[in-house]
Enzyme design. Structure first.
Site, short mmCIF file in Angstrom:
data_model
loop_
_atom_site.label_atom_id
_atom_site.label_comp_id
_atom_site.label_asym_id
_atom_site.label_seq_id
_atom_site.Cartn_x
_atom_site.Cartn_y
_atom_site.Cartn_z
N ARG A 4 15.19 -81.47 -42.80
CA ARG A 4 15.92 -82.77 -42.76
C ARG A 4 17.26 -82.48 -42.29
O ARG A 4 18.23 -83.34 -42.30
CB ARG A 4 15.86 -83.33 -44.25
CG ARG A 4 14.97 -83.45 -44.94
CD ARG A 4 13.66 -84.16 -44.52
NE ARG A 4 13.96 -85.62 -43.92
CZ ARG A 4 13.25 -86.05 -43.01
NH1 ARG A 4 11.91 -85.78 -42.79
NH2 ARG A 4 13.53 -87.37 -42.64
N ASP A 62 9.82 -79.93 -31.22
CA ASP A 62 10.00 -81.30 -31.84
C ASP A 62 9.73 -82.37 -30.70
O ASP A 62 10.46 -83.33 -30.54
CB ASP A 62 11.22 -81.44 -32.61
CG ASP A 62 11.58 -80.53 -33.89
OD1 ASP A 62 10.50 -80.18 -34.58
OD2 ASP A 62 12.73 -80.01 -34.05
N LYS A 66 4.78 -82.55 -30.02
CA LYS A 66 3.49 -82.30 -29.71
C LYS A 66 2.33 -82.78 -30.71
O LYS A 66 1.11 -83.00 -30.28
CB LYS A 66 3.44 -80.75 -29.76
CG LYS A 66 4.34 -80.01 -29.17
CD LYS A 66 4.39 -78.42 -29.31
CE LYS A 66 5.19 -78.08 -30.38
NZ LYS A 66 6.70 -78.36 -30.52
N VAL A 89 11.25 -80.51 -41.38
CA VAL A 89 10.91 -79.63 -42.47
C VAL A 89 12.11 -79.64 -43.27
O VAL A 89 12.33 -79.72 -44.35
CB VAL A 89 10.50 -78.26 -41.86
CG1 VAL A 89 10.43 -77.15 -42.96
CG2 VAL A 89 8.98 -78.32 -40.94
#
Ligand code: GTP
Ligand code: IMP
Ligand code: MG
Length: 335
Positions: A254, A13, A16, A252
């Protein structure tokens, strides 16, 4: 032109997706091929008013002339992939290819991932079935993409297409997912994902040999984050991160991301194993909110410039992409 690999330097995260999309628009690759574990990843691409959270389609989809590919090493969940192909638009359906040898994530893998207490609570997996599917792959019982009728129109020999493009002198981006700290080999085992996540693995996932790779861009985040369990040396308290105005949730799952301070020692080690030729740094608008959206190095504040200088000194490679916000064009590109 040649081949550039883009990977995460911390715990995933790092942004990218944004960096890949920017480079794609700027450098016009003929192919953007995705490596990495599978749909446990969530890349965010923000362009204009649109925000996409994608798990299987390569992030460079915004650059429409490029062909998009998923390398053989990647786990494919056909439901997730087909839904994304429908939802993302941008002519993805006509442009995307899946290597015929990708292993398939089945419902049973997802159930196993979600019901195994050690995986779900102990490690804090994404519950997307990646670990159990990789187990089956190692046991040589997993199905492959070529066994799935719904994928037939997308099947290809990805390494053949990618290597031919490189040999013709075209530009190819290999897009990594996850981050160094959750590599099965080099991360904080056992609090890691089910495969290596470094640049060499991404090259192997797509079927490109090391002699064909020209650049490795490692993406770091000014304030690193981690989701799931496991050690995080520079982690700060929730109150501290809220004071800094940093609250993030996983694309993905949350889940709330844990936030930490810059870790130069970790970044250096990560850049070494990734063989970084340059680095990208995201979240500089968190270091100084006045820098939000800045695209010109001279317009960055002294505080941000100092942060970048220190990071460069810590890691020992040039920081050439300085991200000042989530949007694709919110970036200082010094390449
Ligand atoms: P994985 O493949 O799952 O590891 O994800 P990723 O590296 O593509 O990152 P992801 O999109 O999950 O998370 C990065 C978050 O930071 C997203 O919400 C981005 O929109 C956001 N982001 C990227 N660059 C910047 C930046 O420079 N500043 C700020 N404030 N946010 C950014
Ligand atoms: P798994 O990959 O779902 O098995 O999860 C193992 C660990 O990796 C957990 O801590 C997850 O939160 C983390 N993880 C997996 N994929 C990503 C990602 O794309 N970004 C951030 N963390 C991830
Ligand atoms: Mg993500």
């Amino acid at each position: 032109m040649g081949c550039t690999i883009i990977v995460g330097g911390f715990f995933g995260d790092e942004g990218k997706g944004k960096i890949v999309a920017h480079i794609a628009e700027q450098d016009k690759p003929s192919i953007i091929a995705r490596g990495g574990v599978g749909p446990n990843a969530g890349h965010t691409v923000v362009t204009g008013d649109e925000s996409y959270g994608i798990r299987m389609v390569p992030s460079g989809f915004v650059y429409e002339p490029a062909r998009l590919m998923i390398g053989a090493g990647v786990l494919v969940n056909p439901d997730v992939l087909l839904r994304e192909i429908d939802e993302v638009g941008h002519r993805v359906r006509e442009r995307i290819k899946v290597d015929k040898r990708c292993a398939i994530i089945e419902k049973k893998h997802i159930e196993q991932d979600k019901s195994d207490k050690r995986l779900r609570e102990g490690i804090g997996t994404t519950g997307t079935g990646c670990g159990p599917a990789n187990v089956e792959r190692v046991m040589r019982t997993a199905r492959q993409a070529k066994d799935v009728p719904e994928l037939r129109e997308f099947l290809a020999d990805v390494p053949l297409e990618v290597n031919e493009a490189i040999d013709r002198g075209e530009f190819v981006i290999l897009e990594g997912t996850q981050g160094f700290g959750i590599s099965l080999f080099y991360g904080t085992y056992p609090y890691v994902t089910s495969k290596d996540t470094t640049a060499s693995q991404i090259a192997a996932d797509v079927g490109v040999g090391p002699t064909k790779v020209d650049d490795v861009i490692v993406v770091f985040k000014a304030y690193p984050t981690r989701v799931g369990e496991g050690p995080f040396e520079t982690e700060m308290s929730q109150e501290e991160s809220e004071k800094l105005g940093i609250v993030e949730y996983g694309t993905v799952t949350r889940r709330r991301r844990r936030i930490g301070y810059w870790d130069g020692k970790f970044a250096k080690y990560s850049a070494m194993i990734n063989g970084a030729t340059m680095a990208a740094l995201t979240g500089l608008d968190r270091v100084d909110p006045d820098c939000r959206g800045v695209r010109d190095y001279d317009k960055l504040s002294e505080k941000v410039k100092e942060f970048v200088r220190r990071a460069e000194e810590d890691v020992g490679v040039p920081f050439r992409l300085l991200s000042t916000g989530p949007g694709i064009d919110e970036i200082v590109d010094l390449r």
